[in-house]
Design an enzyme around this catalytic site. Structure first.
Site, PDB file in Angstrom:
ATOM      1  N   GLU A  47     -25.569 -57.231  21.010  1.00  0.00           N
ATOM      2  CA  GLU A  47     -26.293 -56.366  20.070  1.00  0.00           C
ATOM      3  C   GLU A  47     -27.673 -56.964  19.768  1.00  0.00           C
ATOM      4  O   GLU A  47     -27.815 -58.182  19.614  1.00  0.00           O
ATOM      5  CB  GLU A  47     -25.475 -56.246  18.786  1.00  0.00           C
ATOM      6  CG  GLU A  47     -26.103 -55.380  17.709  1.00  0.00           C
ATOM      7  CD  GLU A  47     -25.267 -55.338  16.433  1.00  0.00           C
ATOM      8  OE1 GLU A  47     -25.427 -54.391  15.651  1.00  0.00           O
ATOM      9  OE2 GLU A  47     -24.444 -56.256  16.232  1.00  0.00           O
ATOM     10  N   LYS A 132     -27.908 -47.069  16.746  1.00  0.00           N
ATOM     11  CA  LYS A 132     -26.747 -47.269  15.879  1.00  0.00           C
ATOM     12  C   LYS A 132     -26.767 -46.250  14.740  1.00  0.00           C
ATOM     13  O   LYS A 132     -27.750 -46.117  14.017  1.00  0.00           O
ATOM     14  CB  LYS A 132     -26.771 -48.691  15.316  1.00  0.00           C
ATOM     15  CG  LYS A 132     -25.493 -49.116  14.603  1.00  0.00           C
ATOM     16  CD  LYS A 132     -25.555 -50.603  14.257  1.00  0.00           C
ATOM     17  CE  LYS A 132     -24.264 -51.088  13.615  1.00  0.00           C
ATOM     18  NZ  LYS A 132     -24.296 -52.532  13.326  1.00  0.00           N
ATOM     19  N   CYS A 166     -21.554 -52.848  17.675  1.00  0.00           N
ATOM     20  CA  CYS A 166     -20.896 -53.618  16.618  1.00  0.00           C
ATOM     21  C   CYS A 166     -19.949 -52.747  15.776  1.00  0.00           C
ATOM     22  O   CYS A 166     -18.979 -52.212  16.281  1.00  0.00           O
ATOM     23  CB  CYS A 166     -21.954 -54.296  15.752  1.00  0.00           C
ATOM     24  SG  CYS A 166     -21.351 -55.714  14.815  1.00  0.00           S
TER      25      CYS A 166
END
Length: 341
Positions: A47, A132, A166
């Site tokens: 990430e 994200k 994540c």
């Protein structure tokens, strides 16, 4: 589909050259070549690997850490941009599919940074840019949420590939959206999280989430996690010895490759830098689907159904421009140009 891809996947566990995008991209290029030399056709990085994770959000007050936001913003990447071009060239030179996390600068605002995941094909083309959807907890101090337009499964030489960053891998609906698009290869990238509460084992949490998605979706999941360096600790601890000690705690990172039975294909890597390799045969996804196919026969879409909004979010909606010049003749409301009537 009669022929299912067989290939070698590489899960990279490494630290960036912190807050240095050029050096971090150079490190990524070296790793891509190393993995390709070992036969890897898919290489997955952690990430926000370029140029690193804002640990100070967890350890410092927002006011004290504000200069570090500026430092991160200046070190982030533009998509498209020269750093992305360097990664594209490496993917093309090695004929590998590359998944890598970046801090992406927003085009319209200095206050916008995205936690983004790039998917680059073996010809060097950018196949996808996932942002994200929801920054986790303290991450909201840095990143702007993405939208549903980037939750997409890409058709690649290694199979239908989806990505999540994540904590998104905890989001059941986000994962289902990828599965329902036919995902058979999942890339999940993480950061080491020694700043989590004391009773939170990040390595175990990564393994649980990875195994769950692989088992539920009957697919292969490649998980790549970053590691912690002394430089990161020095910046985030800001002279506080207790924080520095906590950031060195073990079991904060795990990378590996999990199969459709939910088990690791090979031994995962914990904490240390390295690359985990495994052979993947997508034909192994077929028979498990006969038992539990939650995007097919093992569901009731008359009872449960997911709505996925794929319209990009924009800050400004501009109507078509007004017809130039004055209106000199008669007109009716049905014929009024945009902005009039």
């Amino acid at each position: 589909m009669e022929d299912f891809p067989r290939f070698t996947a590489a899960a990279v566990q490494a630290a960036p050259v912190y807050l240095d995008p050029a050096a971090t991209v150079a490190k990524a290029v070296s790793i891509i070549h190393e993995a390709a030399g070992r036969g890897a056709e898919l290489v997955v990085f952690p990430e926000v690997f370029v140029p690193g994770y804002p640990y100070w959000n967890w350890t410092m007050s927002p006011v004290a850490a504000s200069p570090l936001y500026e430092r991160l913003y200046r070190a982030s990447v533009d998509v498209p941009g020269p750093h992305v071009d360097t990664l594209r060239a490496a993917a093309a030179a090695t004929r590998t599919t590359v998944v890598i996390g970046v801090n992406e600068r927003g085009r319209h605002s200095l206050g916008v940074l995205y936690n983004s995941v790039l998917t680059i094909g073996p010809d060097g083309a950018v196949l996808g840019l996932h942002r994200k959807l929801m920054p986790t907890w303290a991450e909201k101090l840095t990143w702007t949420p993405g939208d549903g337009s980037t939750v997409v499964v890409h058709q690649t030489p290694v199979g239908p590939l989806g990505v999540l960053a994540c904590g998104e891998n905890t989001n059941t609906l986000a994962r289902f959206a990828l599965l329902a698009q036919g995902e058979l290869v999942h890339a999940a990238n993480y950061i080491a999280l020694p700043v989590a509460p004391a009773d939170y084992d990040m390595a175990q949490a990564i393994a649980i989430r990875t195994a769950a998605h692989a088992f539920e979706g009957k697919l292969f999941s490649i998980v790549a996690c970053s590691t912690i360096t002394d430089e990161m600790i020095d910046i985030a601890a800001h002279g506080d010895e207790d924080t520095a000690r906590r950031m060195r705690r073990p079991h904060s990172a795990l990378s590996g490759i999990f199969g459709p039975d939910g088990n690791p294909v090979t031994e995962p890597l914990i904490d240390a830098e390295g690359i985990v390799y495994a052979e993947i045969d997508l034909a192994r996804c077929i028979q498990p689907k006969q038992m539990h196919d939650i995007i097919g026969h093992y569901n009731r879409f008359d009872v449960f159904r997911l709505h996925h909004n794929t319209v990009p979010t924009t800050a400004l909606v501009q109507e078509p421009p007004v017809r130039p010049g004055p209106i000199t003749g008669p007109w009716s409301p049905d014929e009024a140009p945009a902005g009039r009537g």
